[in-house]
Design an enzyme around this catalytic site. Structure first.
Site, mmCIF file in Angstrom:
data_model
loop_
_atom_site.group_PDB
_atom_site.id
_atom_site.type_symbol
_atom_site.label_atom_id
_atom_site.label_comp_id
_atom_site.label_asym_id
_atom_site.label_seq_id
_atom_site.Cartn_x
_atom_site.Cartn_y
_atom_site.Cartn_z
ATOM 1 N N TYR A 174 -19.619 6.014 29.882
ATOM 2 C CA TYR A 174 -20.201 6.452 31.157
ATOM 3 C C TYR A 174 -19.469 7.677 31.701
ATOM 4 O O TYR A 174 -20.098 8.660 32.112
ATOM 5 C CB TYR A 174 -20.122 5.296 32.153
ATOM 6 C CG TYR A 174 -20.909 5.495 33.427
ATOM 7 C CD1 TYR A 174 -22.243 5.101 33.502
ATOM 8 C CD2 TYR A 174 -20.319 6.046 34.562
ATOM 9 C CE1 TYR A 174 -22.972 5.252 34.671
ATOM 10 C CE2 TYR A 174 -21.043 6.211 35.733
ATOM 11 C CZ TYR A 174 -22.358 5.808 35.785
ATOM 12 O OH TYR A 174 -23.070 5.976 36.950
ATOM 13 N N SER A 216 -22.001 11.244 39.207
ATOM 14 C CA SER A 216 -21.219 10.134 39.750
ATOM 15 C C SER A 216 -19.833 10.652 40.057
ATOM 16 O O SER A 216 -19.422 11.698 39.547
ATOM 17 C CB SER A 216 -21.134 9.015 38.697
ATOM 18 O OG SER A 216 -20.105 8.094 38.992
#
Length: 265
Positions: free
Chosen positions: A160, A147
């Site tokens: 995350y 990401s």
């Protein structure tokens, strides 16, 4: 020494014909799009997902097979359990993920551990189980769905961001170890993708920031992007499919951003 002559030869059935791929979280979002893209190029795709019904639906569509598994179940992610699903896997796509949005001081430690386990420890275990076979065959493609949060941080996403940063490092180490054996390892690092995971974040981010859900995209998620839209799953899948190809044989240890210019700042 691994040379291009040791790689599988493309056939009329597709450039990935004869290869076996495993995609975690393959029943929806990026995973489903990646499964379709790999199958369209000739690979047999094993869809690993906790949602067995959804996985069966995608598998039926693309002629693939299903591994119904809760990757957070420690007993499921052992070398013995992985021997079947990962037997003969040439392309491993580590995609499964979850998200929690909360300030650090309020972040549930159990949620932090779950995210780190699913998005960093599980990829390590899958890579560890897949590498011996890839080494033996002299060919392998490991593609980790990272990401923009693997290279940038955002508030309220401590678990995350930590997991994705760790995944980027794991991918690079795998590239260094696998290079001599014909195995490449790379990350794909998209911005916000139009998936159920992101749609749920609209609700969470609205609550954390105290703004209407309708304003989350413009005021929170896309403020850093030069291109003001969500990434489509099929766009990410196209990059995954290329990294799995013969043409990407010299690409390893890399991280490809697809973030609309977010990381250019």
């Amino acid at each position: 020494m691994i040379t291009s002559s040791t790689l599988p030869t493309p056939t009329e059935a597709g450039p990935l014909a004869g290869l076996r791929a495993l995609v975690t979280g393959g029943a929806s979002g990026i995973g489903a799009a990646a499964s379709r893209a790999l199958a369209a190029r000739g690979a047999h795709v094993v869809i690993a997902d906790v949602d067995g019904e959804a996985a069966e639906s995608v598998a039926a569509e693309i002629g693939g097979s299903v591994w119904t598994v809760d990757l957070l179940d420690a007993n499921a992610v052992t070398d013995a359990a992985l021997a079947g699903p990962l037997d003969g896997v040439d392309i491993l796509v580590n995609n499964a993920g979850i998200q929690r949005v909360s300030a650090i001081e309020e972040f549930d430690p159990a949620d932090f551990r779950r995210i780190i386990s699913l998005m960093l420890e599980v990829p390590f275990l899958l890579i560890r189980a897949a590498l011996p076979g890839m080494y033996e065959r002299g060919f392998g493609r490991i593609i980790n769905v990272s990401s923009v949060h693997g290279i940038r941080a955002s508030a309220f996403k401590s678990a995350y961001v930590s997991a994705k940063h760790g995944l980027e490092g794991l991918s690079k180490v795998t590239a260094l170890e696998g290079g001599a054996h014909g195995v490449t390892s790379n990350c794909v690092a998209p911005g916000y993708v139009r998936t159920p995971l992101v749609e749920k974040q609209l609700v969470d981010q609205a609550a954390v920031h105290g703004i209407p859900e309708s304003e989350v995209l413009s005021r929170i998620m896309l403020t850093e992007s030069a291109i003001k839209r969500l990434v489509e799953p099929e766009e990410v899948a196209s990059l995954i499919a290329w990294l799995a190809s013969r043409e990407a044989a010299m690409v390893t240890g890399a991280s490809y951003t697809m973030d609309g210019g977010w990381s250019a700042r």
